[in-house]
Design a protein around this motif. Sequence first.
Motif, PDB file in Angstrom:
ATOM      1  N   TRP A 410      38.402 -25.901  21.247  1.00 56.32           N
ATOM      2  CA  TRP A 410      39.385 -26.679  22.009  1.00 56.32           C
ATOM      3  C   TRP A 410      39.157 -28.164  21.764  1.00 56.32           C
ATOM      4  O   TRP A 410      38.051 -28.675  21.946  1.00 56.32           O
ATOM      5  N   THR A 411      40.186 -28.867  21.402  1.00 57.15           N
ATOM      6  CA  THR A 411      40.078 -30.296  21.117  1.00 57.15           C
ATOM      7  C   THR A 411      39.586 -31.073  22.323  1.00 57.15           C
ATOM      8  O   THR A 411      38.839 -32.053  22.187  1.00 57.15           O
ATOM      9  N   TYR A 412      40.001 -30.637  23.486  1.00 55.18           N
ATOM     10  CA  TYR A 412      39.646 -31.353  24.712  1.00 55.18           C
ATOM     11  C   TYR A 412      38.580 -30.608  25.520  1.00 55.18           C
ATOM     12  O   TYR A 412      38.472 -30.778  26.738  1.00 55.18           O
ATOM     13  N   GLY A 413      37.796 -29.799  24.841  1.00 58.30           N
ATOM     14  CA  GLY A 413      36.737 -29.068  25.516  1.00 58.30           C
ATOM     15  C   GLY A 413      35.703 -29.970  26.158  1.00 58.30           C
ATOM     16  O   GLY A 413      35.158 -29.660  27.222  1.00 58.30           O
ATOM     17  N   PHE A 414      35.430 -31.124  25.511  1.00 55.34           N
ATOM     18  CA  PHE A 414      34.456 -32.053  26.087  1.00 55.34           C
ATOM     19  C   PHE A 414      34.952 -32.593  27.425  1.00 55.34           C
ATOM     20  O   PHE A 414      34.167 -32.754  28.371  1.00 55.34           O
ATOM     21  N   ASN A 415      36.251 -32.872  27.518  1.00 60.29           N
ATOM     22  CA  ASN A 415      36.808 -33.362  28.786  1.00 60.29           C
ATOM     23  C   ASN A 415      36.646 -32.319  29.896  1.00 60.29           C
ATOM     24  O   ASN A 415      36.315 -32.647  31.040  1.00 60.29           O
ATOM     25  N   ALA A 416      36.865 -31.050  29.540  1.00 63.39           N
ATOM     26  CA  ALA A 416      36.674 -29.988  30.536  1.00 63.39           C
ATOM     27  C   ALA A 416      35.211 -29.907  30.962  1.00 63.39           C
ATOM     28  O   ALA A 416      34.903 -29.710  32.145  1.00 63.39           O
ATOM     29  N   LEU A 417      34.312 -30.079  29.998  1.00 61.47           N
ATOM     30  CA  LEU A 417      32.886 -30.015  30.307  1.00 61.47           C
ATOM     31  C   LEU A 417      32.470 -31.143  31.248  1.00 61.47           C
ATOM     32  O   LEU A 417      31.642 -30.946  32.149  1.00 61.47           O
ATOM     33  N   THR A 418      33.046 -32.336  31.065  1.00 63.50           N
ATOM     34  CA  THR A 418      32.722 -33.442  31.980  1.00 63.50           C
ATOM     35  C   THR A 418      33.244 -33.150  33.389  1.00 63.50           C
ATOM     36  O   THR A 418      32.617 -33.522  34.384  1.00 63.50           O
ATOM     37  N   GLY A 419      34.401 -32.465  33.488  1.00 67.86           N
ATOM     38  CA  GLY A 419      34.897 -32.066  34.804  1.00 67.86           C
ATOM     39  C   GLY A 419      33.981 -31.067  35.477  1.00 67.86           C
ATOM     40  O   GLY A 419      33.737 -31.143  36.685  1.00 67.86           O
ATOM     41  N   VAL A 420      33.438 -30.123  34.692  1.00 64.34           N
ATOM     42  CA  VAL A 420      32.476 -29.164  35.235  1.00 64.34           C
ATOM     43  C   VAL A 420      31.240 -29.896  35.744  1.00 64.34           C
ATOM     44  O   VAL A 420      30.740 -29.648  36.857  1.00 64.34           O
ATOM     45  N   GLY A 421      30.713 -30.807  34.915  1.00 67.16           N
ATOM     46  CA  GLY A 421      29.507 -31.543  35.309  1.00 67.16           C
ATOM     47  C   GLY A 421      29.710 -32.369  36.559  1.00 67.16           C
ATOM     48  O   GLY A 421      28.839 -32.422  37.437  1.00 67.16           O
ATOM     49  N   LEU A 422      30.886 -33.016  36.660  1.00 66.07           N
ATOM     50  CA  LEU A 422      31.154 -33.834  37.843  1.00 66.07           C
ATOM     51  C   LEU A 422      31.226 -32.965  39.101  1.00 66.07           C
ATOM     52  O   LEU A 422      30.656 -33.312  40.146  1.00 66.07           O
ATOM     53  N   MET A 423      31.894 -31.829  39.027  1.00 66.03           N
ATOM     54  CA  MET A 423      32.033 -30.986  40.213  1.00 66.03           C
ATOM     55  C   MET A 423      30.693 -30.415  40.652  1.00 66.03           C
ATOM     56  O   MET A 423      30.469 -30.168  41.838  1.00 66.03           O
ATOM     57  N   LEU A 424      29.762 -30.217  39.702  1.00 67.72           N
ATOM     58  CA  LEU A 424      28.442 -29.717  40.074  1.00 67.72           C
ATOM     59  C   LEU A 424      27.707 -30.705  40.987  1.00 67.72           C
ATOM     60  O   LEU A 424      26.826 -30.300  41.756  1.00 67.72           O
ATOM     61  N   PHE A 425      28.058 -32.002  40.900  1.00 67.69           N
ATOM     62  CA  PHE A 425      27.457 -32.990  41.796  1.00 67.69           C
ATOM     63  C   PHE A 425      27.671 -32.596  43.256  1.00 67.69           C
ATOM     64  O   PHE A 425      26.805 -32.821  44.099  1.00 67.69           O
ATOM     65  N   PHE A 426      28.829 -32.038  43.552  1.00 70.16           N
ATOM     66  CA  PHE A 426      29.190 -31.760  44.939  1.00 70.16           C
ATOM     67  C   PHE A 426      28.717 -30.386  45.398  1.00 70.16           C
ATOM     68  O   PHE A 426      29.095 -29.925  46.473  1.00 70.16           O
TER      69      PHE A 426
END
Length: 711
Positions: A410-426
Amino acid sequence: MSAANVSRSRLLSSFPVDLGWRNVSFALRIGIAGVAALAIAYQLEMQDPQWAILTVYLLAQPTAGGALAKSAYRVVGTVGGAFAGLLILKLYAEAAVPLVGCVALWFGGCFYAGARLRNYASYGFMLSGYTALLVALEGATDPMNAWSIAADRTGEIIIGIACATAATVLVMPRYAGVVLREQMARLVSELAHYGATALRPGTSLAAFAALRRQMVEAIVSFDALRSYTVFEAPEMRADDVLLRRAVREFLRVLAVARGLYMRIGDFRVEGAGPVLAQMQPAMEATAATLDRIAANPNAFADLHAVRRELLAARAGLGAGAQRLEAMAGTVPFEPLADGLLILRRSGDLLHGLSMVMVSEAASVRARRPTSVRRPQHTLPASARVEAVLIGLRAVLAIVLASLFWAATEWTYGFNALTGVGLMLFFSVNQDRPGKLGLPVMIWTVLALVISYAAMVLVLPRIEGFEALALFLVLLLLPGGLMAGTPQLMWPGVMLAGFIGAQLGTGNVFRPDDIAFFNSNLAFVLGMATCLGFLALVPVTSTATRTAFWRKVIGRLLPEAARGVRHERRILGQVLDMLAELLPRLSLDRTPDEDFLRGALGAASTALELGRLNRLRRDPDLPPEVAALLTTFLARFAGMLESLPQAGEARAGRLAEAEAEVRSARAVLAGLALRPGEPGAALTVRAGASLRFISDRFDIDRAFLTRSLAEE
């Protein structure tokens, strides 16, 4: 509560954003700081200058101590994470599996540390993991420019940190130490109001429970603010040990007031006319004293005067208790014991407020270092296991997201991964990540919609940075106001931060609708997927709460019954452990409310068991009563000790313990007391303590049976 107060409360609840001048000043200040950070990043020709403005809002704090604390940990976490990401990239740039494995392990290790720590120390570790994730995986797509990516990302974040900190510390600074004093004064006022409410039988249970929830939230906020003071100038520092003691005293007042409210509500009026006649003057005087303290905004200006008022009220309660004790043998035993319990618990309430005053005088106002020994806090094994599970869950989330990215290319897989990482903060140390994570995601989506509309409709018509700066400050103002309102902090941070980050504020304005839509859709999908993953793989504090319950029921209360240690030390230990769990409780849920009520009830039970243990040794106590108490305390301690291991037989064991208390009460009530003798008064005191313990089986049954753990 007056009609005006009700109307004002409804108005505030319908519009919860703080529009006070301090918050408006904070929102403007942080908006200008964000624009200044963006300007500096432009001047230095950073690759992604919008990260600077996002960082400003991620650091948004209304106090200097909070800003310095968050800034210090963010700098350390960012730099450490960037170096870790570069090192991993250097070792495994050409090997995807070890690269992702090392990044996931680093990420999980940082989240493990974040789960073990509190406040901004926790934040710093989690940020280190997130930064390493960004640097290593973004750098893997372009290894030749990895150092430049890391340097730019770190530089942009540090610029944002510098601007946010300067704006908070240099422009109309609001020091955590000052806010701490104000909040402590407000808490004392609210506690006085809470105590006065407990003394009024007409207060509904729902209103009293809502007031208690507000008090718990205020105590949690006070405890967090306490940790910021160490980052301010020496003259603003507070003694951390004594302030922790203040938190304990706050909880003690909650415990006493809650039990007092329940006993007054259940007070049997039949046959209690003479008892009520002796009680009412002292109770009314006490309620009036608490009302005066609650209504006086300058109570902390003269602590000695307030403590004198509390002491006088306690003396009045003591005199009332003596009058009741003198009636032993002339009025029915049960209402007399109930009345004595009410007066005695009212005195405990006033004592707790006095101790809050002592803690304030000894800590926040102190300027010389104290020699108070710092308590040794050790996490139970269950808390360490929970931290390990949080770290492993973070590892699993990153690995699964990376595998999906690799499998789909996926071209934008990195963007999805950053969303996963951010949500793990909470999700760290949160029993219900969705409670905070879902609003964060919703407000992030709203920020993206607003930024896109502004990028299409407004930015093409703006010429010059000055016009852009003015537009940004106005556009970011609502988010800044929300960020300065405690209950809306994170939604406000995400609203303003992502508007600034996604508005197309790069060095060159090149709007790309397709790229904007795809990258942000991937980011939001990553957040939503992570929320679903967290729901499927929950890590909660249930085990830690169970360990708390086992220690309190199976060890501390039996120690109080046997007189192993003074009951106030045991009560303090229970409250210290409860303070660690308070931020995890969602009091809108019945199990959490039951846990808090039961924990406070257990703390007060320790007080009464200790009193009974000391009472049985009093030489003036009739021998038959002393023998009864000795037998009761030994048997009751053994029954409590057996509860944690009882399993399915727990309800039966609890029924036996309840029957033991009721039997002891019945024996005391059946004794023929001789009016005027010291032994008669002491017997009534014993009856009062047994009444309190007996009440716990009705009021706190969910906690005692631990049935709330399975809900």
